[in-house]
Structure formats: C-alpha cells, structure tokens
Design a protein around this motif. Sequence first.
Motif, PDB file in Angstrom:
ATOM      1  N   LEU A 112      -0.325  -3.275  -2.500  1.00 35.89           N
ATOM      2  CA  LEU A 112       0.853  -3.025  -1.671  1.00 35.89           C
ATOM      3  C   LEU A 112       1.935  -4.084  -1.904  1.00 35.89           C
ATOM      4  O   LEU A 112       3.113  -3.850  -1.669  1.00 35.89           O
ATOM      5  CB  LEU A 112       0.456  -3.013  -0.195  1.00 35.89           C
ATOM      6  N   LEU A 113       1.510  -5.253  -2.385  1.00 40.13           N
ATOM      7  CA  LEU A 113       2.456  -6.347  -2.569  1.00 40.13           C
ATOM      8  C   LEU A 113       3.115  -6.347  -3.951  1.00 40.13           C
ATOM      9  O   LEU A 113       4.119  -7.021  -4.172  1.00 40.13           O
ATOM     10  CB  LEU A 113       1.711  -7.670  -2.343  1.00 40.13           C
ATOM     11  N   VAL A 114       2.548  -5.573  -4.877  1.00 41.89           N
ATOM     12  CA  VAL A 114       3.033  -5.634  -6.259  1.00 41.89           C
ATOM     13  C   VAL A 114       4.541  -5.364  -6.398  1.00 41.89           C
ATOM     14  O   VAL A 114       5.236  -6.116  -7.088  1.00 41.89           O
ATOM     15  CB  VAL A 114       2.206  -4.702  -7.168  1.00 41.89           C
ATOM     16  N   PRO A 115       5.108  -4.357  -5.724  1.00 41.53           N
ATOM     17  CA  PRO A 115       6.544  -4.113  -5.939  1.00 41.53           C
ATOM     18  C   PRO A 115       7.424  -5.283  -5.516  1.00 41.53           C
ATOM     19  O   PRO A 115       8.534  -5.439  -6.015  1.00 41.53           O
ATOM     20  CB  PRO A 115       6.839  -2.893  -5.071  1.00 41.53           C
ATOM     21  N   TYR A 116       6.920  -6.118  -4.594  1.00 35.37           N
ATOM     22  CA  TYR A 116       7.704  -7.262  -4.135  1.00 35.37           C
ATOM     23  C   TYR A 116       8.030  -8.211  -5.284  1.00 35.37           C
ATOM     24  O   TYR A 116       9.004  -8.955  -5.232  1.00 35.37           O
ATOM     25  CB  TYR A 116       6.925  -7.987  -3.033  1.00 35.37           C
TER      26      TYR A 116
ATOM     27  N   THR B   8      -7.767   6.623   3.780  1.00 36.37           N
ATOM     28  CA  THR B   8      -6.796   7.580   3.242  1.00 36.37           C
ATOM     29  C   THR B   8      -5.390   6.990   3.320  1.00 36.37           C
ATOM     30  O   THR B   8      -4.626   7.036   2.348  1.00 36.37           O
ATOM     31  CB  THR B   8      -6.846   8.898   4.036  1.00 36.37           C
ATOM     32  N   LEU B   9      -5.064   6.407   4.475  1.00 33.28           N
ATOM     33  CA  LEU B   9      -3.737   5.802   4.640  1.00 33.28           C
ATOM     34  C   LEU B   9      -3.491   4.724   3.582  1.00 33.28           C
ATOM     35  O   LEU B   9      -2.435   4.696   2.941  1.00 33.28           O
ATOM     36  CB  LEU B   9      -3.640   5.155   6.024  1.00 33.28           C
ATOM     37  N   LEU B  10      -4.495   3.859   3.395  1.00 29.49           N
ATOM     38  CA  LEU B  10      -4.327   2.768   2.440  1.00 29.49           C
ATOM     39  C   LEU B  10      -4.178   3.284   1.017  1.00 29.49           C
ATOM     40  O   LEU B  10      -3.370   2.780   0.237  1.00 29.49           O
ATOM     41  CB  LEU B  10      -5.507   1.797   2.517  1.00 29.49           C
ATOM     42  N   VAL B  11      -4.986   4.300   0.680  1.00 27.03           N
ATOM     43  CA  VAL B  11      -4.912   4.840  -0.678  1.00 27.03           C
ATOM     44  C   VAL B  11      -3.550   5.469  -0.917  1.00 27.03           C
ATOM     45  O   VAL B  11      -2.898   5.223  -1.947  1.00 27.03           O
ATOM     46  CB  VAL B  11      -6.051   5.855  -0.928  1.00 27.03           C
ATOM     47  N   VAL B  12      -3.065   6.255   0.056  1.00 27.96           N
ATOM     48  CA  VAL B  12      -1.758   6.900  -0.122  1.00 27.96           C
ATOM     49  C   VAL B  12      -0.666   5.839  -0.263  1.00 27.96           C
ATOM     50  O   VAL B  12       0.163   5.891  -1.183  1.00 27.96           O
ATOM     51  CB  VAL B  12      -1.451   7.839   1.070  1.00 27.96           C
ATOM     52  N   ALA B  13      -0.696   4.834   0.617  1.00 25.86           N
ATOM     53  CA  ALA B  13       0.334   3.787   0.556  1.00 25.86           C
ATOM     54  C   ALA B  13       0.276   3.049  -0.786  1.00 25.86           C
ATOM     55  O   ALA B  13       1.319   2.771  -1.398  1.00 25.86           O
ATOM     56  CB  ALA B  13       0.155   2.804   1.710  1.00 25.86           C
TER      57      ALA B  13
END
Lengths: 294, 268
Positions: A112-116, B8-13
């Motif tokens: 989740l942090l990669v685009p930052y 599921t939420l984490l994978v989609v995000a």
Amino acid sequence: MTARRRPRTLASRYARTAYLFLTPAILFFAAFFYLPIGNVVATSLRTGPQADQWSGLANFGQALADPAVRHSFLVTVGFSVLVVAGSIVLGLALAMVIDQPLRGRVAFRVLLLVPYLTSVAIVGLLWRNILDPELGVLNRVLAATGLPQQQWLNTAPLLTIAAVTLWQSVGYTMVLFLAGLQGIPETYHEAAKIDGADGWRRFWRITLPLLAPTTLFVSVMAVISGLQAFGQAYIITNGGPGDATDLSVFHIFNVAFRTRDFGYSSAQSVLLLMVIVAFTLIQLRAGRRAEVVY
Amino acid sequence: MRKALLYTLLVVASLVTVLPLLYMVSLSLQTEAETLSAEAVLVPDSPQWGNYAELFARAPFGNFIVNSLVVAGVITLAHLVFDPLVGYVFAKFRFPLRNTLFVALLATLMVPFFVRMIPLYVLMANLGWLNTYQGLITPFLMDAFGIFLMRQFIQPIPDDLISAARIDGASELRIYRRVILPQTRPALAVLGLFTFVFQWNEFLWPLVATSTPEMRTIPVGLTLFNQEYFTLWHLTAAGSVILFVPTAVLFVLTQRYFVRGIALTGLK
C-alpha cells in the motif's frame, strides 16, 4: 578574580563554538530562504517586464479582482478538500484494517505504501496513459468487456486528479493513522467492551476522539500539500479541460515562466502563502484545544 | 468470515496500488503496435528489452541519470553533514539569540517551495547558475525539518558524556564526531533515505532551473520527452521504470526505517 571570570569565558567559548558550527546554516537560510522571501515580497510590489517599476499594491488589487486567479484559487481549494477528505477516510479505514492481527500485514503495508515512493512525474505520466480516452488501458479493457467507455478527465477532471493524488499518498496517511491507533491504550477499548459498547460505538466514542491529534496532523499535511499541487496539472491535464484544473501553483508558474510577469506572479505567490500560513495557524490552534492527555 | 472480509479489502486495496505500477512495467516491454492496439495488452507476447536501448538513443537518458544521481546524492550528503551538526548545537549549546534563531529556523517550515521559486530563479539567473549543478543543488542543501529531527534525537543524549569528553581535553569538533555522531546513526539512516528519495523525485525546481536536455534530471527529462513524443508510451514507461527502480529497491531493503520515519514525522 580568576575564579569569578572563568565561567564567563567558558560560556563565551561555548557560544563561539556554537556560532562557528552554525555559520554555514545561518548563511544558507539567509541566502536561500530569507533573501528569496524578501525578494518575492519586493517583486510583488513592482511591475514591468523587468519587474523594476514600483507599483505599490497594484498587483495585489489586480490579482484579487482577476477572475482567472479567483477561479484557480477555488479549483485549488476544491482539490484540497477532496484530497483531505479522501486522506482521512481512506487512510483511517486502511489503518484500522491493517491494525488487526492478520497474517501478512507487513507485506500489505509495503504494497500500500509503494506508490508513495513514486515521483509526481511517474504518477502523472502513468495515470495520463491509463485514463486516456482512446489509448488508455482502462478504456481498452472496458471496450473489450463491452462496458461503456469513460472520459474521467473530461467529465470529472478535478475529482480524477484528486483520486490520482490519493492513489499516491494514501499509504502515507495510513502509516500515520496506524501510529496513532497503536498509541491508544488497549484498556479504553476493554473497559468500553465490558460496559457493552458495540464496535461502531467504540469507534465513534473512543477511537475517533483519541485520534484527534493524528487526524489534525493528517489534515494539516494534506491541506498544505493540496494547496501546493503542481505536477498533476502540469503533466496530466495541462490545467484543462478549459481551466477546470488550473491549480494555483500551476497558474503562478504559467504567469511567471510563460507570460514572464514576475511582479504579478510574485503577488499571487504571496497571497497563496498568506492563505497557507493562516490555515496552518488556525488548524494548529484548533489542535491545541483538542489535545488529548492519556 | 470477518477475517475473509478484511483480507478481501486488503487484497483489493493492494491491487489498486500495485497493478498500475505492474502495468507500467508491462507497457515498457511492449511494441509500439501493442501500446496502440484496440485490445489492451496486459502481458506482452515477447518482452521488448530493446525499448530501453531505444530510449537512450532518442533522449540523453544517460545524462538524466547522472544528473539525478549527482543532484540527489550531493543534497543527501549535505543534509547528513549539516543537519546533525546544527541539530546538535540547538540541542546542547547555550548561546545568545538561541531561541530567536531556532524560531527563525522553524518558521521556514511554513514556507512552501513555490514561494521561493520565482526569487530563486532570478537569483540563479543573476549568478549565471541556471542550468548548472550548483543551481539545482544549492537551494536544498539543508532544511529545518531535518535539523529539527536531529535535534530531537540528540537532546536525550546525556550531557555528562559531553562534559567528560571536554575534561579529557577533546576538541569540540572531535566531541561532535566521536561522541555525538555515532549515537545518531538510526536517525541519520532515516534522514538520508527520505532526503534521497524526495530529491530523486523532485520535479518543480529542475523543471524551472534547467533549459537544455543535457542538464535535466530524470523526472523532468522524462516528462518533456513524453510531451515531445506523445504517443511513444512504451518508451515513456521504460523511462518511468528506470526512475522508479532505485527508490523501490531502497524501499524494499529499508522499509522498516521508512515506516518508522513516516511515523516520526507525525510526532510533535
């Protein structure tokens, strides 16, 4: 006599060392911060192609009355509001999910942090390609699956560049919220559980109020970076369609380096700086009132 | 059940954050025809590694890389030299005007770069430093945030260590280098990483301060290349991959420092 003088000479010797160590920094901040700030104010009071004719506050009067300047300011405020709201909602939601005891959370945090870490140049170019009405991968995939094609950059340009900005920054806000969540003592939640408060209630009554300092910090950072956004307009939309995404710094850039009106563009910089400083001070004052003591 | 929903939420995000970057890599290996075909190509038939060579043939991409390395590298080194030194002075010395100078330093945190952009451009033009390394580098040699971070980190180091070294007759510079600096390594790592990544990615100032392709950094060179060769998306993507790989590698190697560093910026 010597006994009384010694501490003073020692103190002055330390002061000399301090100033010796500080000299490069004093010179640097004078030459590259305070001198430029003085110059931008001086230039904002002048006009002409060399910005060397005194014109008093004329540039400021002109800027405040200029529909293009007003429009770009409103665009920038709208953009910032979207980015702040998105940062808080998405960042907090992701932080709460990743705060759960799940396997692989470190890996998800990394993803989740990669685009930052990407430059605004990558963000801009990549998303301009993805969102392109004809060449874009998104529309070509939609066309292949028979779904209607979309022209986000024409129908909702500001929302689209705000979403792209969030794509880059949401991992950063998530980590900030995660640190905030982990600072809330577990006992509060346990006590509320014993009192029979359900998850939703605990979120509104415990998590959110105790997170107030983090939320404030996130919103200050998001407002400040939103008001200064430049690359999104320069790379993705060129301020368009029309002037729909004419962000303030992009507008100032164009007045300065395309129209070459340094006086007028300096006045606009000073105005935007005043807005940012005022906003920061207001938010920090509100924050001092919302301070939480555990 | 609840766990499945969270996963599921984490994978989609994660797909939303990572897929575009994977597509960028895919795009960089496609033929021009594939980038333009009506049916989107997600995985190219035969990866076109030659795209990278073609990019270097069309634009002075070698220059961009060297320029980015020099500019980001020198700025990072300067931060590592000056930020802890200045932080040390504000943490451990008493001297006249200390608080005034510290407030004057922190006040610069409120000054966004766009405010300095026009006067710095004029200053560099007067010095003849536009389109030079010194023009690209000097405005960023130090910043208040790095100094503040180092001051916070140095403050808890016991004063006794410094006094003891003074009694032993160590010079002030030696005390700083032998007593203080070795204790700041974790903070220096965070500072160096952040400074390098931000400067490597910096866009606005190199755009303003350079005028010939040979002096551009990667972000600016790439963007202007794209404006010139608008539909050559496979080459633009190849350049983006080159720009992204160093930061991605640094990040994977040091992600713990990164996460701690971000959390640190949230502290007051």
